[in-house]
Scaffold this motif. Structure first.
Motif, PDB file in Angstrom:
ATOM      1  N   ARG A  26       0.826  -1.210   0.000  1.00 19.85           N
ATOM      2  CA  ARG A  26       0.000   0.000   0.000  1.00 19.85           C
ATOM      3  C   ARG A  26       0.860   1.260   0.000  1.00 19.85           C
ATOM      4  N   PHE A  27       1.925   1.223   0.769  1.00 20.26           N
ATOM      5  CA  PHE A  27       2.780   2.405   0.845  1.00 20.26           C
ATOM      6  C   PHE A  27       3.608   2.586  -0.416  1.00 20.26           C
ATOM      7  N   VAL A  28       4.156   1.500  -0.951  1.00 17.99           N
ATOM      8  CA  VAL A  28       4.992   1.653  -2.137  1.00 17.99           C
ATOM      9  C   VAL A  28       4.165   2.116  -3.336  1.00 17.99           C
ATOM     10  N   GLU A  29       2.893   1.731  -3.382  1.00 16.93           N
ATOM     11  CA  GLU A  29       2.040   2.191  -4.474  1.00 16.93           C
ATOM     12  C   GLU A  29       1.804   3.693  -4.396  1.00 16.93           C
ATOM     13  N   GLN A  30       1.498   4.215  -3.218  1.00 14.05           N
ATOM     14  CA  GLN A  30       1.279   5.658  -3.122  1.00 14.05           C
ATOM     15  C   GLN A  30       2.589   6.426  -3.301  1.00 14.05           C
ATOM     16  N   CYS A  31       3.701   5.819  -2.909  1.00  9.15           N
ATOM     17  CA  CYS A  31       4.999   6.431  -3.158  1.00  9.15           C
ATOM     18  C   CYS A  31       5.269   6.540  -4.656  1.00  9.15           C
ATOM     19  N   LEU A  32       5.027   5.453  -5.384  1.00  5.71           N
ATOM     20  CA  LEU A  32       5.238   5.458  -6.833  1.00  5.71           C
ATOM     21  C   LEU A  32       4.320   6.460  -7.529  1.00  5.71           C
ATOM     22  N   ASP A  33       3.089   6.555  -7.064  1.00  7.46           N
ATOM     23  CA  ASP A  33       2.164   7.529  -7.655  1.00  7.46           C
ATOM     24  C   ASP A  33       2.698   8.949  -7.496  1.00  7.46           C
ATOM     25  N   SER A  34       3.240   9.245  -6.310  1.00  6.09           N
ATOM     26  CA  SER A  34       3.770  10.589  -6.077  1.00  6.09           C
ATOM     27  C   SER A  34       5.032  10.838  -6.893  1.00  6.09           C
ATOM     28  N   VAL A  35       5.885   9.834  -7.026  1.00  4.57           N
ATOM     29  CA  VAL A  35       7.110   9.977  -7.824  1.00  4.57           C
ATOM     30  C   VAL A  35       6.772  10.198  -9.289  1.00  4.57           C
ATOM     31  N   HIS A  36       5.782   9.463  -9.777  1.00  6.55           N
ATOM     32  CA  HIS A  36       5.393   9.587 -11.188  1.00  6.55           C
ATOM     33  C   HIS A  36       4.947  11.009 -11.504  1.00  6.55           C
ATOM     34  N   LYS A  37       4.201  11.594 -10.596  1.00  8.76           N
ATOM     35  CA  LYS A  37       3.720  12.959 -10.799  1.00  8.76           C
ATOM     36  C   LYS A  37       4.845  13.969 -10.620  1.00  8.76           C
ATOM     37  N   ALA A  38       5.677  13.769  -9.608  1.00  5.54           N
ATOM     38  CA  ALA A  38       6.736  14.726  -9.309  1.00  5.54           C
ATOM     39  C   ALA A  38       7.864  14.700 -10.332  1.00  5.54           C
ATOM     40  N   SER A  39       7.997  13.620 -11.083  1.00  6.68           N
ATOM     41  CA  SER A  39       9.099  13.498 -12.043  1.00  6.68           C
ATOM     42  C   SER A  39       8.724  13.956 -13.448  1.00  6.68           C
ATOM     43  N   GLU A  40       7.537  14.503 -13.612  1.00  6.60           N
ATOM     44  CA  GLU A  40       7.140  14.997 -14.937  1.00  6.60           C
ATOM     45  C   GLU A  40       8.105  16.090 -15.388  1.00  6.60           C
ATOM     46  N   GLY A  41       8.587  15.954 -16.610  1.00  9.66           N
ATOM     47  CA  GLY A  41       9.536  16.919 -17.151  1.00  9.66           C
ATOM     48  C   GLY A  41      10.981  16.614 -16.826  1.00  9.66           C
ATOM     49  N   ILE A  42      11.236  15.569 -16.032  1.00  8.35           N
ATOM     50  CA  ILE A  42      12.597  15.154 -15.699  1.00  8.35           C
ATOM     51  C   ILE A  42      12.832  13.766 -16.297  1.00  8.35           C
ATOM     52  N   GLU A  43      13.921  13.609 -17.018  1.00  2.00           N
ATOM     53  CA  GLU A  43      14.239  12.283 -17.565  1.00  2.00           C
ATOM     54  C   GLU A  43      14.589  11.364 -16.391  1.00  2.00           C
ATOM     55  N   THR A  44      13.691  10.413 -16.112  1.00  6.80           N
ATOM     56  CA  THR A  44      13.779   9.644 -14.875  1.00  6.80           C
ATOM     57  C   THR A  44      13.594   8.158 -15.135  1.00  6.80           C
ATOM     58  N   GLU A  45      14.354   7.352 -14.414  1.00  7.78           N
ATOM     59  CA  GLU A  45      14.110   5.914 -14.350  1.00  7.78           C
ATOM     60  C   GLU A  45      13.834   5.571 -12.893  1.00  7.78           C
ATOM     61  N   VAL A  46      12.925   4.616 -12.685  1.00  8.01           N
ATOM     62  CA  VAL A  46      12.513   4.257 -11.328  1.00  8.01           C
ATOM     63  C   VAL A  46      12.718   2.760 -11.115  1.00  8.01           C
ATOM     64  N   PHE A  47      13.446   2.428 -10.050  1.00  4.53           N
ATOM     65  CA  PHE A  47      13.672   1.036  -9.658  1.00  4.53           C
ATOM     66  C   PHE A  47      12.920   0.748  -8.369  1.00  4.53           C
ATOM     67  N   VAL A  48      12.282  -0.406  -8.303  1.00 10.66           N
ATOM     68  CA  VAL A  48      11.804  -0.951  -7.039  1.00 10.66           C
ATOM     69  C   VAL A  48      12.520  -2.271  -6.820  1.00 10.66           C
ATOM     70  N   VAL A  49      13.228  -2.356  -5.715  1.00  8.67           N
ATOM     71  CA  VAL A  49      13.915  -3.594  -5.347  1.00  8.67           C
ATOM     72  C   VAL A  49      13.134  -4.212  -4.202  1.00  8.67           C
TER      73      VAL A  49
END
Length: 278
Positions: A14-37
């Protein structure tokens, strides 16, 4: 690639999903790659992320490798100019990634940046700014004098030089990591952010606090009322102390070691008392 975000998860879907949602929105306009380990979660974290977040680079470990090792796996695969270590139990404000990346661009001596962390109830988290736990600072903190440790003289609303960047949000310059090395895998969990921050300072880099916001649901990914937590937490304190201060005389080292063992014993007694409902 400008930014690589690394999130280590363990039974916190539940927490990692809301974290990813916030990262996806906050990274708009930035060339970004996201890893979940994922460290061998027993819930359905891996299945959910694989299905609902196809843009995430998912690494599913067969065992719980700990925080440092899991982060290092992703860091070695990442290519961003900056690497953000981010706790899964966080929510990143919409402008935080842009503002912290811009700060790093404007401050080439900055090896790492931390941010203004808010607890779940909205209060400011003092660990947003910390000092290196030298023997003197550690003794003061254990005696309840925390002003020096939490660098309380700094403004919450202005950037400032700090010593320790919290691992909950730790933005790192790739060039600095290439120089000082990755997280020390002797630390299973806790202490690795202090060690990394100390090595950045020793390498000639600067650590900064910037007044950009995240919410940190502190401790949601750990069970602090367990014997394992006490062992791992206080073992990390001893590892850090032995690594960086073993050269000091016993006059300085013995009181700190005794204080660590004393605090660990008190924590264990408290756990036992609660389990026995005393």
């Amino acid at each position: 690639m400008k930014l690589s975000v690394v999130i280590v998860s363990y039974n916190v879907r539940r927490f990692v999903e809301q974290c990813l949602d916030s990262v996806h929105k906050a990274s708009e306009g930035i060339e970004t790659e996201v890893f979940v380990v994922d460290n061998a979660s027993q819930d359905d974290t891996v299945e959910a992320i694989g299905k609902e977040y196809p843009w995430v680079r998912l690494i599913a470990n067969d065992d719980n490798l700990g925080f440092a090792r899991a982060n290092n796996i992703a860091i070695r695969q990442s290519v961003g100019e900056y690497v953000l270590l981010l706790n899964p139990d966080t929510i990143v404000a919409e402008q935080t990634l842009r503002q912290t990346v811009d700060f790093m661009d404007a401050h080439p001596k900055a090896g790492g940046v931390g941010v203004r962390m808010h607890n779940a109830d909205g209060t400011l988290a003092p660990e947003s700014r910390r000092a290196i736990p030298t023997p003197w600072v550690s003794c003061l903190k254990m005696l309840g004098f925390t002003r020096r440790y939490y660098m309380s003289h700094l403004s919450w609303d202005e950037p400032g030089r700090i010593e320790v960047i919290s691992g909950a949000f730790c933005l790192l310059r790739r060039k600095a990591l290439d120089q000082i090395g990755l997280l020390d895998e002797d630390f299973f969990m806790y202490g690795e952010d202090i060690d990394l921050s100390f090595r950045l300072l020793k390498g000639g880099w600067e650590n900064w606090y910037v007044p950009c916001d995240i919410v940190h649901f502190k401790g949601e990914s750990t069970q602090k009322s367990t014997f394992r937590y006490v062992h791992v937490f206080y073992q990390a304190m001893l590892i850090f102390f032995r690594k960086h201060y073993s050269h000091l005389s016993v006059f300085y080292t013995l009181p700190v070691k005794m204080a660590i063992y004393f605090r660990a014993a008190i924590a264990l007694i408290d756990i036992i008392r609660k389990k026995l409902h005393l």
